[in-house]
Design a protein around this motif. Sequence first.
Motif, PDB file in Angstrom:
ATOM      1  N   LEU A  63      17.244 -59.434  -9.975  1.00  0.00           N
ATOM      2  CA  LEU A  63      17.877 -59.857 -11.233  1.00  0.00           C
ATOM      3  C   LEU A  63      18.853 -58.796 -11.739  1.00  0.00           C
ATOM      4  N   LEU A  64      18.477 -57.540 -11.525  1.00  0.00           N
ATOM      5  CA  LEU A  64      19.378 -56.449 -11.934  1.00  0.00           C
ATOM      6  C   LEU A  64      20.706 -56.570 -11.189  1.00  0.00           C
ATOM      7  N   VAL A  65      20.600 -56.865  -9.910  1.00  0.00           N
ATOM      8  CA  VAL A  65      21.812 -57.022  -9.082  1.00  0.00           C
ATOM      9  C   VAL A  65      22.648 -58.203  -9.588  1.00  0.00           C
ATOM     10  N   LEU A 100      16.020 -54.143   1.076  1.00  0.00           N
ATOM     11  CA  LEU A 100      17.317 -53.473   0.897  1.00  0.00           C
ATOM     12  C   LEU A 100      18.118 -53.541   2.199  1.00  0.00           C
ATOM     13  N   GLU A 133       4.360 -52.986  -0.953  1.00  0.00           N
ATOM     14  CA  GLU A 133       5.665 -53.268  -1.552  1.00  0.00           C
ATOM     15  C   GLU A 133       6.693 -52.198  -1.205  1.00  0.00           C
ATOM     16  N   ILE A 134       6.206 -50.964  -0.925  1.00  0.00           N
ATOM     17  CA  ILE A 134       7.152 -49.914  -0.511  1.00  0.00           C
ATOM     18  C   ILE A 134       7.882 -50.358   0.757  1.00  0.00           C
ATOM     19  N   ALA A 157      10.048 -64.190 -11.690  1.00  0.00           N
ATOM     20  CA  ALA A 157       9.680 -63.141 -12.648  1.00  0.00           C
ATOM     21  C   ALA A 157       8.851 -63.717 -13.791  1.00  0.00           C
ATOM     22  N   ALA A 168      12.633 -58.324 -10.106  1.00  0.00           N
ATOM     23  CA  ALA A 168      13.272 -57.467 -11.115  1.00  0.00           C
ATOM     24  C   ALA A 168      14.513 -56.792 -10.536  1.00  0.00           C
ATOM     25  N   VAL A 169      14.369 -56.278  -9.304  1.00  0.00           N
ATOM     26  CA  VAL A 169      15.513 -55.617  -8.661  1.00  0.00           C
ATOM     27  C   VAL A 169      16.628 -56.631  -8.395  1.00  0.00           C
ATOM     28  N   SER A 196      10.057 -53.629  -0.060  1.00  0.00           N
ATOM     29  CA  SER A 196      11.287 -53.358  -0.825  1.00  0.00           C
ATOM     30  C   SER A 196      12.318 -52.628   0.022  1.00  0.00           C
ATOM     31  N   SER A 197      11.846 -51.676   0.840  1.00  0.00           N
ATOM     32  CA  SER A 197      12.782 -50.960   1.721  1.00  0.00           C
ATOM     33  C   SER A 197      13.426 -51.937   2.704  1.00  0.00           C
ATOM     34  N   GLU A 240      22.598 -59.632 -12.498  1.00  0.00           N
ATOM     35  CA  GLU A 240      23.123 -59.358 -13.839  1.00  0.00           C
ATOM     36  C   GLU A 240      24.406 -58.534 -13.724  1.00  0.00           C
ATOM     37  N   SER A 241      24.379 -57.529 -12.823  1.00  0.00           N
ATOM     38  CA  SER A 241      25.557 -56.674 -12.659  1.00  0.00           C
ATOM     39  C   SER A 241      26.738 -57.458 -12.085  1.00  0.00           C
ATOM     40  N   GLY A 262       7.102 -60.121  -8.519  1.00  0.00           N
ATOM     41  CA  GLY A 262       7.705 -59.791  -9.812  1.00  0.00           C
ATOM     42  C   GLY A 262       8.535 -58.521  -9.719  1.00  0.00           C
ATOM     43  N   VAL A 263       8.027 -57.549  -8.943  1.00  0.00           N
ATOM     44  CA  VAL A 263       8.758 -56.288  -8.752  1.00  0.00           C
ATOM     45  C   VAL A 263      10.064 -56.557  -7.999  1.00  0.00           C
TER      46      VAL A 263
END
Lengths: 272, 88
Positions: A213-215, A84, A76-77, A51, A210-211, A80-81, A217-218, A206-207
């Motif tokens: 890092l959110l995970v 996941l 990226e669509i 990032a 971000a996702v 990213s899918s 962090e949680s 980077g996108v």
Amino acid sequence: MNPAALAFAAFLTAAVGTLGGLGGAILLVPILVLSGMEAKFAAPLGLVSVAAGSLAAAPQQLRARVVNHRLGVATEIVASSAALVGALVSGFIGQSLLAVLLGGVALVAAFFGGRRKGIRNLPDPSLTAADVGETPGTLAGVYPLGNEFVPYRAKRLPLGLIGMGMAGLISGLSGVGGGWVKTPTASEVMHVPVKVAAATSTFTVGVTAAVGLLVYESQGRIVVSDAALVAAAGLVGGTVGVRLQHLLPPPLVRRGLSFTLAVIGVLLIVRR
Amino acid sequence: MNDLGVLSKILMVALVVTFACALGGAFLPGTASVWSGTACVVILIAVPVLRVTWLVVDWTKSRDVKFALLGCALLVVLATSGAIVFLR
């Protein structure tokens, strides 16, 4: 790992990651794990490095108009899918098998990038500096190469999207980011110039980071003091990497990318 | 035509602020370090999402409908991914 060594590793991997559009986590995470850090804490630091490198590269790459955002968003669509899906099924695949698969992909990408000679997209003398950038409504554009201007158009989109889907899947399965697959896919499969491919990949990783890092962090897996140190070093490394990317000729960037991918491939297979 | 010059300036400000926060997180003592480091991570998470949002708005303004919709789709994928992970 002591703070000075951590900062140096983060600086170096962010510089190389940004230069080649690889992301840097694929380099930093193995280094941290080999130094004795637990993988569950090394992976978030890898994404912080990615990032930071992406942010550091952005202003200069935007000024140079070398990022193709339309290509980045479109691919990226799918990535990213797939990431996941990869994250959701990651528990069902053995880490040893995964390492061999990752190593094999890296070696194949290194082979195809390294064997190509010369420059695929040639300058067009009729183009000027005013033409540089993306072409609205298409996956095409013009990028500057020295004092000349090179037109390009992304080709073989379906095959490219499959490659980007694989990059996302690998990213979700392994947690190391997929820039090291995205850049060769854009460059070698879609025939996008390597500098545009690397810059666009630096944007998209980077996108993805971000996702991730959110995970993390949680899940409370980010050690803030280490993350801050890696971010600071990664921002400096990313700035250096993008300046080198601007200065070096495309064949040299491509060969450097192939060499780095080969090293990554061997490391992944040997370390499994 | 995309106004990427403005976006470049915004990202440059974000870069400087993130670097300052990162240095604070690495070297300040006590809770100031934690707050500064956390701010750094939050900015690193927020910037790419804001960048995609900026692109969607810019493409919508320039009537590049196809890619504006693709940008929206990407934001939906990212939001869905985040929601699924949090719910698990």
